[in-house]
Write a protein that holds these residues in place. Structure first.
Motif, short mmCIF file in Angstrom:
data_model
loop_
_atom_site.label_atom_id
_atom_site.label_comp_id
_atom_site.label_asym_id
_atom_site.label_seq_id
_atom_site.Cartn_x
_atom_site.Cartn_y
_atom_site.Cartn_z
N TRP A 319 50.24 38.40 40.62
CA TRP A 319 49.07 39.25 40.42
C TRP A 319 48.15 38.77 39.32
O TRP A 319 46.97 39.17 39.30
N LEU A 320 48.62 37.92 38.42
CA LEU A 320 47.78 37.50 37.29
C LEU A 320 46.51 36.77 37.75
O LEU A 320 45.42 37.11 37.28
N PRO A 321 46.60 35.76 38.64
CA PRO A 321 45.35 35.10 39.05
C PRO A 321 44.40 36.03 39.79
O PRO A 321 43.18 35.93 39.62
N ARG A 322 44.94 36.95 40.57
CA ARG A 322 44.07 37.90 41.28
C ARG A 322 43.36 38.81 40.29
O ARG A 322 42.17 39.12 40.45
N GLY A 328 36.77 38.45 36.27
CA GLY A 328 35.66 37.51 36.18
C GLY A 328 34.47 37.95 37.00
O GLY A 328 33.32 37.87 36.55
N ILE A 329 34.73 38.43 38.23
CA ILE A 329 33.63 38.89 39.08
C ILE A 329 32.95 40.12 38.48
O ILE A 329 31.72 40.24 38.47
N MET A 330 33.75 41.04 37.96
CA MET A 330 33.17 42.26 37.36
C MET A 330 32.31 41.91 36.14
O MET A 330 31.23 42.48 35.95
N VAL A 331 32.78 40.99 35.33
CA VAL A 331 31.99 40.57 34.17
C VAL A 331 30.69 39.91 34.62
O VAL A 331 29.61 40.19 34.07
N ALA A 332 30.79 39.02 35.64
CA ALA A 332 29.59 38.34 36.13
C ALA A 332 28.58 39.34 36.69
O ALA A 332 27.37 39.22 36.45
#
Length: 953
Positions: A319-322, A328-332
């Motif tokens: 689950w860590l990479p997911r 990352g997407i939410m920050v972007a």
């Protein structure tokens, strides 16, 4: 249409400038012969020397000729320093890495030249040679720069020719360039000879740039580097990067052609296009130039291997990479609501560069081919998208057309590029990039004088503001990353890596190299096109300046700095190289620092900054695994002794029965399964194979012997389809396959092995066996791009079964390059069996394996014939092994079959004995071989006695 000016004045100017280009070509030839790659910083070194002269003369008031000599010496020292500090550190790595390093050096040197030349001295303001006469040819005045070319260039070329041919140091340079190892044995310091070659080339580059710059009609020196390089490359490529006289003669022609094109207003913009075409045609006439064979065994793995199966049982690792991707997407996305429009524009540019970088990651990272034209495809896609969107008022249709256009453009360039690998591909795509920016994009069909691109609309809300458009760029970026990641880590990426590592072995395993490479070019062009569309539609006014030629070099830096190992490497590189300068506003000094950083990453961090992050990730995963009772060392690397006898699977009996269907009787032909009918092959004046013919019955093992150079391997190359015969034919199971490709023959069951059993050094054993499954489950491009795993699961299961039956399971996660020769041979045989062969062509299967493994190898091959019914043709120098295996044997010498029959008959044939020992009867007598007369030797050689005593089958 205007006419060309064929006047004497044009001819004279063309010859003068051609002389200068010839000097540049000579420098490129010298560097290539010593280092085997193109120095893309060659033109920049020349510009640096010209900047030094401008500094000395214009700023410091130094006498011109004193400054001229000093500037040439400074450039020579700089070039020599590059060889010592950079090139030597890259020894043993692929030539691709050297070319990438010189691209970084080019940027750094050009920035340094602009820092030195702060007054912007260029073109008409550049210092001209003094104390030289001027004259006039017809109506054209010939200034001192041309006179200097006329006087000095022949002197320098004549001096260089004499130095290389007659001076001790010059002869040492040539010897070290031709064969460095032999030169070292003769006491020649090959490395320092290479340094001297680089220094001479650097001085020549400065000589050329200093004399060319005053004739460039006001052009800036920052653009002189790539342009100068291209014109020098034309002559060097025509000379096959080897002949200095041909390089000079070709460059004189280039200079004349350039002046003729400049004399016609309708063609003056086509100079770069014509030179690019000349380069491509010259390369196509010599496709062996820059072949990547010299890099075989030097490649690193550039696709992350899958995690051990046991790691996937640890929930935190799964689950860590997911979680990281989601965060990352939410920050972007969140940035769109907190940044200004200016910052959003920078982030959009970063997204565009990242998408183009993803195409470089596929083409350069995975396939090992350096393309310097990716931003040209981006510009073509942007122009097509803008035009179609404006005419159809459908933005998505415009985007689709832009992507397809870029893919087609890349595929079209890729058709000749499939023959132009390594150096040749880099040179041809650089020429394409320069031609695209200087001419193609300036046409009205593309960008013309500028376009006003449309903006996308979401639910009737136009994304006019930069912060809104950034969200669209982010969606496209996520799509591009997803597709690129699927391709890299799926069957398509695995096949591309196999073709990079060993093209012949991949083709022998039914991988269609031309189709896959064409697909690769198309996909990389489509990704680059996505990047161009994001950049193009994000601007208020789209011009050719949005897609400069040097952006194709910059995007290589983006990818290399970020890391070729990870899919998101280009994003990391784009944030640093594109985003940081745009946000902070770096000046020349900042650009120089970035160029130095790029260079340091290439030299000291082969996997880029992304590789550093991956190593950190692996340490974290190992820590998490240990917490759950998993031993990372055993799971990642296994425990075995590469050189020990006990570790070799040759000593373990495999379970062959049921591995593949047993070869049955053919319905096509009741006669021989393989017929080689009087095939011949010449290479120039050398006869490699001369009217060779033989037949093999189903289930038979035919042995082939002969001294080195007898033509055995060439005959195999012809039978397997890798070399076309000049005459004769190959009939397999009643069908003439003479015109079939190696892939087609392998799919039918005519399969060959290779002497070195190198396979694919950077792939794991499990991945190698999955490559061999392509015959049964070929990878589909669309399925690989979309991440469809059905075929992958089938191949994985089949590979697992083969591993278990061939006693290779413990080697599954090891790269092939780590294995002993004996183990690699078993892996190769396992792959060959996966192809369900009807006839196996085995080329020296015992080469390189320990003597203790030879008998075990014989047992394995006999088991394959007895249990699977496989027919074999075996080339072998181990006569005891071959005599044990063979039903029949034939001997070759000087390309001809000189004997055929049972093993005993062939071994004792007088022609065979003579081919091995010569016609000296005393030598034959001392060897202990018995001729057909039956004469006994009183003191036979023990080895020969062993050969004769082996029972034949």
């Amino acid at each position: 249409m205007s006419e060309f000016d064929f006047g004497l004045d044009r001819l004279v100017i063309g010859l003068f400038t051609g002389l200068t280009y010839g000097m540049l070509a000579v420098g490129l030839v010298l560097v290539y012969r010593s280092s085997r790659f193109v120095n893309f910083a060659h033109g920049a070194v020349g510009v640096f020397g010209a900047s030094m002269l401008a500094l000395f003369v214009a700023d410091w008031g130094a006498p011109y000729w004193v400054a001229f000599v000093v500037a040439v010496i400074v450039a020579a020292l700089l070039s020599g320093l590059i060889e010592v500090v950079v090139v030597r550190r890259l020894e043993g790595r692929p030539s691709l890495v050297g070319m990438i390093a010189t691209l970084g050096l080019s940027q750094l040197i050009l920035v340094s030249a602009l820092l030195i030349n702060t007054d912007g001295v260029s073109g008409f303001t550049f210092p001209k040679p003094t104390h030289l006469p001027t004259f006039q040819v017809q109506s054209l005045p010939i200034g001192t720069p041309y006179v200097a070319m006329l006087v000095l260039a022949p002197v320098v070329l004549a001096g260089l020719g004499w130095f290389l041919k007659h001076h001790r140091m010059g002869m040492a340079i040539r010897a070290a360039a031709d064969d460095p190892d032999t030169a070292r044995l003769e006491g020649i310091p090959a490395r320092w000879m290479a340094t001297l070659s680089w220094a001479i080339a650097g001085g020549i580059a400065a000589f050329s740039a200093i004399l060319v710059t005053p004739t460039t009609t006001g052009a800036g020196m920052d653009g002189l580097g790539p342009d100068l390089l291209l014109k020098g490359l034309a002559g060097a490529v025509i000379a096959r990067m080897s002949s200095i006289p041909i390089a000079i003669a070709a460059s004189l022609g280039i200079g004349v052609i350039e002046q003729l094109l400049l004399s016609n207003p309708d063609t003056r913009d086509l100079v770069t296009v014509v030179i690019a075409l000349i380069i491509v045609v010259a390369l196509l006439r010599q496709p062996q130039l820059g072949r990547s064979g010299q890099d075989k065994g030097r490649w690193r793995r550039v696709v992350l291997p899958p995690l051990p199966a046991s790691y996937r049982t640890v929930r935190s690792i799964v689950w860590l990479p997911r979680l990281c991707v989601a965060v990352g997407i939410m920050v972007a996305v969140g940035l769109a609501y907190v940044v200004s429009n200016d910052t959003a524009s920078v982030l959009t540019l970063v997204s565009g560069y990242t998408l183009v970088g993803l195409s470089v990651g596929l083409l350069t990272g995975v396939s090992g081919q350096l393309s310097l034209g990716q931003f040209a495809y981006a510009g073509i896609a942007a122009a097509a998208s803008v035009h179609v969107a404006a005419s159809t008022h459908n933005f998505l249709f415009g985007v689709l057309c832009g992507v397809i256009t870029a893919a087609l453009a890349s595929a079209i360039v890729g058709i000749p590029a499939m023959r132009l690998k390594g150096l040749a591909l880099a040179v041809s795509t650089l020429a394409f990039a320069l031609a695209t920016s200087s001419w193609l994009l300036r046409q009205e069909l593309f960008l013309g004088d500028g376009l006003s691109p449309a903006k996308p609309t979401w639910w009737n809300y136009p994304l006019e503001y930069a912060v809104d458009y950034y969200l669209f760029a982010l969606v496209v970026l996520c799509l591009g990353v997803w597709i690129a990641n699927n391709l890299r880590h799926g069957g398509f990426g695995r096949m591309v890596q196999a073709l990079r590592d060993n093209e012949h072995a991949a083709r022998a395993f039914t991988v269609p190299n031309r189709l896959r490479m064409l697909q690769l070019y198309a996909v990389s062009g489509a990704l680059a096109g996505l990047g161009g569309i994001v950049i193009g539609h994000g601007q208020s006014q789209l011009t050719v300046n949005s897609f400069p030629a040097d952006a194709s070099i910059e995007v290589v830096a983006v990818t290399v700095v970020g890391g070729l190992t990870v899919t998101l490497g280009p994003l990391l590189g784009a944030l640093i190289i594109v985003g940081l300068p745009a946000l902070v506003g770096m000046g020349m000094v900042g650009q120089a620092v970035l160029a130095v950083a790029w260079l340091l990453v290439v030299i000291f961090l082969p996997d880029g900054l992304g590789g550093v992050l991956v190593r950190g990730r692996d340490e974290l995963y190992d820590w998490l695994a240990r917490r759950h009772g998993i031993d990372p060392l055993r799971e990642r690397h296994g425990v075995f002794d590469v050189s020990g006898q006990a570790s070799s699977p040759l000593h373990e009996k495999p379970r062959l029965e049921g591995l593949v269907p047993r070869v049955g009787a053919s319905a096509r032909s009741a006669g021989p399964i393989l017929t080689v009918d009087s095939v011949s092959r010449r290479f120039g004046g050398v006869v490699a194979v001369d009217h060779v013919g033989f037949q093999v019955a189903p289930g038979e093992i035919l042995g082939v012997i002969g001294p080195n150079g007898a033509g055995k391997t060439t005959c195999f190359e012809i039978v397997a389809g890798f070399t076309a015969p000049d005459r004769g034919r190959i009939v397999f199971d009643g069908i003439d396959v003479t015109g079939a490709t190696p892939e087609e023959r392998a799919r039918e069951g005519l399969v060959r092995s290779f002497q070195d059993a190198a396979l694919f050094p950077t792939l794991t054993v499990h991945e190698t066996l999955m490559i061999a499954q392509e015959r049964a489950e070929p990878t589909r491009l669309w399925a690989s791009a979309l991440g469809v795993r059905t075929a992958e699961r089938t191949k994985t299961e089949a590979a697992d079964e083969v591993l278990e039956r061939m006693r290779l399971t413990r080697f599954a996660r090891h790269s092939v390059g780590e294995l002993s020769t004996g183990t690699r041979r078993v892996v190769e045989i396992a792959c060959l069996l996966s192809l369900q062969p009807r006839v196996l062509l085995l080329d020296e299967p015992s080469a390189g394996i320990a003597q203790s493994e030879s008998d075990a190898l014989g047992d394995l091959l006999l088991g394959i014939r007895d249990e699977l019914g496989t027919t074999m043709v075996v080339i072998e120098h181990d006569l005891p092994l071959l005599s044990r295996l063979s039903d029949r044997m034939l001997a070759m010498n000087l390309g001809r079959v000189i004997a055929a029959g049972t093993p005993d008959e062939v071994r004792n044939d007088p022609a065979v004995v003579t081919s091995y020992l010569g016609a000296d009867q005393a030598a034959i007598h001392r060897s202990g071989l018995r001729l057909a007369t039956g004469a006994d030797d009183p003191d036979p050689d023990p080895l020969v006695t062993r050969i004769q005593s082996v029972p034949s089958r």
